[in-house]
Design an enzyme around this catalytic site. Structure first.
Site, PDB file in Angstrom:
ATOM      1  N   LYS A   3       0.817  -1.231   0.000  1.00 54.91           N
ATOM      2  CA  LYS A   3       0.000   0.000   0.000  1.00 54.91           C
ATOM      3  C   LYS A   3       0.846   1.275   0.000  1.00 54.91           C
ATOM      4  O   LYS A   3       0.426   2.287  -0.552  1.00 54.91           O
ATOM      5  CB  LYS A   3      -0.960   0.001   1.201  1.00 54.91           C
ATOM      6  CG  LYS A   3      -2.060  -1.045   1.075  1.00 54.91           C
ATOM      7  CD  LYS A   3      -3.037  -0.975   2.234  1.00 54.91           C
ATOM      8  CE  LYS A   3      -4.012  -2.142   2.175  1.00 54.91           C
ATOM      9  NZ  LYS A   3      -5.004  -2.108   3.255  1.00 54.91           N
TER      10      LYS A   3
ATOM     11  N   ASP B 193     -10.078   2.219   2.639  1.00 52.84           N
ATOM     12  CA  ASP B 193     -10.121   1.420   3.876  1.00 52.84           C
ATOM     13  C   ASP B 193     -10.911   2.114   4.983  1.00 52.84           C
ATOM     14  O   ASP B 193     -11.752   1.495   5.648  1.00 52.84           O
ATOM     15  CB  ASP B 193      -8.702   1.131   4.383  1.00 52.84           C
ATOM     16  CG  ASP B 193      -7.994   0.067   3.564  1.00 52.84           C
ATOM     17  OD1 ASP B 193      -8.687  -0.810   3.020  1.00 52.84           O
ATOM     18  OD2 ASP B 193      -6.765   0.108   3.462  1.00 52.84           O
TER      19      ASP B 193
ATOM     20  N   ALA C 193      -0.502   1.929  15.818  1.00 49.33           N
ATOM     21  CA  ALA C 193      -0.072   3.203  15.229  1.00 49.33           C
ATOM     22  C   ALA C 193       0.700   2.959  13.940  1.00 49.33           C
ATOM     23  O   ALA C 193       1.584   3.731  13.576  1.00 49.33           O
ATOM     24  CB  ALA C 193       0.764   3.981  16.233  1.00 49.33           C
TER      25      ALA C 193
ATOM     26  N   GLY D 144       0.373   1.513   9.628  1.00 52.21           N
ATOM     27  CA  GLY D 144      -0.347   1.953   8.433  1.00 52.21           C
ATOM     28  C   GLY D 144      -1.849   1.739   8.520  1.00 52.21           C
ATOM     29  O   GLY D 144      -2.633   2.584   8.060  1.00 52.21           O
ATOM     30  N   ALA D 145      -2.272   0.622   9.095  1.00 47.60           N
ATOM     31  CA  ALA D 145      -3.709   0.328   9.162  1.00 47.60           C
ATOM     32  C   ALA D 145      -4.429   1.373  10.016  1.00 47.60           C
ATOM     33  O   ALA D 145      -5.541   1.805   9.701  1.00 47.60           O
ATOM     34  CB  ALA D 145      -3.926  -1.067   9.749  1.00 47.60           C
TER      35      ALA D 145
END
Ligand code: ATR
Length: 274
Positions: free
Chosen positions: A66, A102, A128, A130-131
């Site tokens: 991503k 997302d 904390a 990327g998601a």
């Protein structure tokens, strides 16, 4: 000839995206093909350019690409720029447009599928990486009263909170910082369950009406949801709905039609529980 789409990841063999988009294409009457493509870990850009040369119209991007997709795009949506990551690409006239669906998928699953309004709620986001970063702006847009970030490494939570300070005053710290605090919604955006590890959750996080939401999903209850239920969360949800909703949002970006997600989610759920 059918329009060509794909999802790029590594690994990719077990991706549910081809089945989800095939179902969307049928229900909306869109003439398209959607494939899973394995990209080499050091060869994402080359895999995408090969796909574009073969006539690819758009793609989804999953782990671990991503951030590569974010760098590859030559135009970004505002939400992708904020997320620092791209999960949806659109190819047209030499341009690579990068979007990120997302956060929209998470919010839609919570507010629409679960019928749980986030306005005025106290939200704790775990993780904390990327998601987590990808869902902060869409969560803030729902106008919670508090959005706090808890992370194993406190400094990363603090940096992430500061990155969104222009939108809202966020708190960030390690898990112990939230001892004695309770939240209406606790969202797990860590990758802890991938390694089967459980999170050091303070014991008072949940009250009877609290929603525990795991962005992960799998057969059976995830370790986070198991713990949340034991600690008194009133409602538990895994990330299967988010998966389907982010896909529907990507489909909308590509085709201008929002597919009905209910039947697809029900079929996937039956496959996981069956
Ligand atoms: P992703 O893109 O999935 O967010 P990432 O950027 O590698 O992946 O971030 C993983 C997140 O899960 C981080 O917040 C990480 O905590 P650290 O910042 O302290 O590394 C968190 N995480 C992973 N394994 C964990 C564990 N066993 N316990 C607690 N947090 C964990």
């Amino acid at each position: 000839m059918s329009d060509l789409y794909a999802v790029f990841g590594n690994p990719i063999a077990h991706s549910k995206s081809p089945a989800i988009h095939a179902a969307f294409a049928v229900s909306t009457g869109q003439d398209m093909i959607y494939e899973a493509r394995l990209a080499p870990l050091d060869g994402f850009a080359a895999a995408v350019s090969g796909f574009v040369a073969a006539g690819g119209k758009g793609a989804n991007v999953t782990v671990p690409f991503k951030e590569d997709a974010f760098r590859l795009a030559n135009r970004l949506s505002e939400r992708a720029a904020r997320a620092g990551a791209v999960n949806t690409l659109v190819f047209s006239d030499g341009e690579i447009f990068g979007d990120n669906t997302d956060g929209a998928g998470l919010v839609r699953d919570i507010t629409h599928n679960l019928g749980y309004s986030l306005a005025g709620k106290r939200i704790l986001l775990l993780g904390a990486g990327g998601a987590s970063r990808g869902v902060i702006a869409p969560l803030l847009a729902e106008l919670p009263t508090v959005l706090a970030i808890a992370n194993r490494t406190a400094a990363k939570a603090e940096v992430l909170a500061a990155a969104f300070a222009d939108m809202a005053p966020l708190e960030g710290g390690d898990f112990s910082r939230y001892a004695g605090c309770s939240f209406d919604v606790v969202i797990n955006a860590t990758s802890a369950s991938l390694s089967g590890e459980s999170l050091p959750l303070p014991s008072d996080l949940f009250v009877a009406g609290s929603l525990a939401y795991d962005m992960m999903y799998g057969k059976g209850e995830t370790p986070f949801l198991h713990l949340a239920r034991q600690q008194g969360a009133g409602r538990c949800a895994d990330g299967l709905g988010m998966l389907v909703e982010q896909a529907a949002e990507a489909f909308l970006v590509w085709r201008g039609i929002r597919p009905d997600t209910g039947p697809v989610l029900a079929a996937l759920r039956a496959g996981l529980t069956g």
